[in-house]
Write an enzyme that holds these catalytic residues in place. Structure first.
Site, PDB file in Angstrom:
ATOM      1  N   ASN A 128     -16.327 -12.252  -9.936  1.00  0.00           N
ATOM      2  CA  ASN A 128     -17.769 -11.993  -9.889  1.00  0.00           C
ATOM      3  C   ASN A 128     -18.133 -11.131  -8.682  1.00  0.00           C
ATOM      4  O   ASN A 128     -18.965 -10.232  -8.778  1.00  0.00           O
ATOM      5  CB  ASN A 128     -18.551 -13.308  -9.846  1.00  0.00           C
ATOM      6  CG  ASN A 128     -19.031 -13.737 -11.215  1.00  0.00           C
ATOM      7  OD1 ASN A 128     -19.578 -12.938 -11.967  1.00  0.00           O
ATOM      8  ND2 ASN A 128     -18.820 -14.993 -11.550  1.00  0.00           N
ATOM      9  N   LEU A 144     -21.157 -26.749   0.287  1.00  0.00           N
ATOM     10  CA  LEU A 144     -22.605 -26.909   0.376  1.00  0.00           C
ATOM     11  C   LEU A 144     -23.130 -26.078   1.546  1.00  0.00           C
ATOM     12  O   LEU A 144     -22.608 -26.154   2.661  1.00  0.00           O
ATOM     13  CB  LEU A 144     -22.950 -28.388   0.584  1.00  0.00           C
ATOM     14  CG  LEU A 144     -24.407 -28.787   0.446  1.00  0.00           C
ATOM     15  CD1 LEU A 144     -24.888 -28.598  -0.990  1.00  0.00           C
ATOM     16  CD2 LEU A 144     -24.596 -30.244   0.869  1.00  0.00           C
ATOM     17  N   ASN A 157     -27.321 -18.650  -6.102  1.00  0.00           N
ATOM     18  CA  ASN A 157     -26.025 -19.113  -6.605  1.00  0.00           C
ATOM     19  C   ASN A 157     -25.991 -18.943  -8.119  1.00  0.00           C
ATOM     20  O   ASN A 157     -27.036 -18.911  -8.778  1.00  0.00           O
ATOM     21  CB  ASN A 157     -25.836 -20.593  -6.247  1.00  0.00           C
ATOM     22  CG  ASN A 157     -24.510 -21.144  -6.747  1.00  0.00           C
ATOM     23  OD1 ASN A 157     -23.458 -20.549  -6.536  1.00  0.00           O
ATOM     24  ND2 ASN A 157     -24.556 -22.281  -7.417  1.00  0.00           N
ATOM     25  N   HIS A 213     -24.220 -20.754 -11.532  1.00  0.00           N
ATOM     26  CA  HIS A 213     -23.525 -21.960 -11.987  1.00  0.00           C
ATOM     27  C   HIS A 213     -23.133 -21.773 -13.452  1.00  0.00           C
ATOM     28  O   HIS A 213     -23.951 -21.294 -14.257  1.00  0.00           O
ATOM     29  CB  HIS A 213     -24.437 -23.185 -11.834  1.00  0.00           C
ATOM     30  CG  HIS A 213     -23.741 -24.473 -12.155  1.00  0.00           C
ATOM     31  ND1 HIS A 213     -22.827 -25.043 -11.302  1.00  0.00           N
ATOM     32  CD2 HIS A 213     -23.799 -25.274 -13.255  1.00  0.00           C
ATOM     33  CE1 HIS A 213     -22.366 -26.166 -11.869  1.00  0.00           C
ATOM     34  NE2 HIS A 213     -22.935 -26.314 -13.040  1.00  0.00           N
TER      35      HIS A 213
END
Length: 198
Positions: free
Chosen positions: A22, A95, A110, A112
């Site tokens: 990515n 985290l 982010n 997911h």
């Protein structure tokens, strides 16, 4: 649009823990983009594919450890110096600490590999997500792009895209479908967010 906005390219910093596909896709998407550039790729894994890919594409590749991330402010200070318009988590598994989140409010996102709020939270990443989705016999899955807060996968949703799941799908074939969604949509959403800030 101000003169500054029109002359200064938008700056992206990427955080990644894994193979970096990515991250590479995002870097290549913006390579010929006058208004946006990727400054660096950060990774918590010294020999991650993400750092290797960044290095090959002549992007600064930076490794850090837990001390630098959570305790010493080393990573925070590097980010302050770079002053990115957007911090992009692309397969980053730690985290994010609250001091970095507070320094860059609404500037950390982010991706997911599922349709949050389902199949999110600590430990839910990569193959684990797809295995759970298949085990529950879901009819669809997808991606969620969201802002980062102090809890895993609980920040405000920015964008979702879905794909259908066939009875013959395996975790591996579902992963392929999800990757296709990520490659298609993640750079576009990043660009839209940056343009919205102009």
């Amino acid at each position: 649009m101000s003169d500054k906005a029109s002359t200064q390219p938008k700056k992206i910093v990427i955080f990644a823990s894994g193979s970096g596909t990515n991250a590479e896709n995002i870097i290549k998407y913006f390579q010929d983009h006058d208004q946006t550039r990727v400054l660096a790729v950060f990774s918590n894994k010294k020999y991650s594919g993400a750092l290797e890919r960044a290095h090959k594409l002549n992007i600064k590749a930076l490794h850090f450890d837990r001390e630098a991330f959570y305790n010493s402010n080393d990573v925070l200070n590097l980010l302050k110096d770079m002053d990115p318009d957007l911090i992009v988590l692309a397969g980053f598994l730690w985290l994010f600490p609250s001091n970095i989140i507070q320094q860059f409010p609404d500037r950390i996102i982010n991706i997911h590999p599922a349709l949050l709020p389902k199949y999110g939270g600590k430990g839910m990443y990569g193959a684990r997500v797809h295995e759970s989705v298949i085990a529950k016999k879901e009819k669809q899955s997808g991606i969620t792009i969201h802002y980062v807060n102090e809890k895993y996968d609980e920040g405000q949703t920015i964008f979702q895209a879905t794909t259908s799941i066939d009875e013959t799908d395996t975790p591996e074939s579902l992963a392929f479908k999800i990757h296709e969604l990520e490659y298609e949509h993640f750079p576009q959403v990043i660009q839209q967010l940056l343009e919205k800030d102009n």
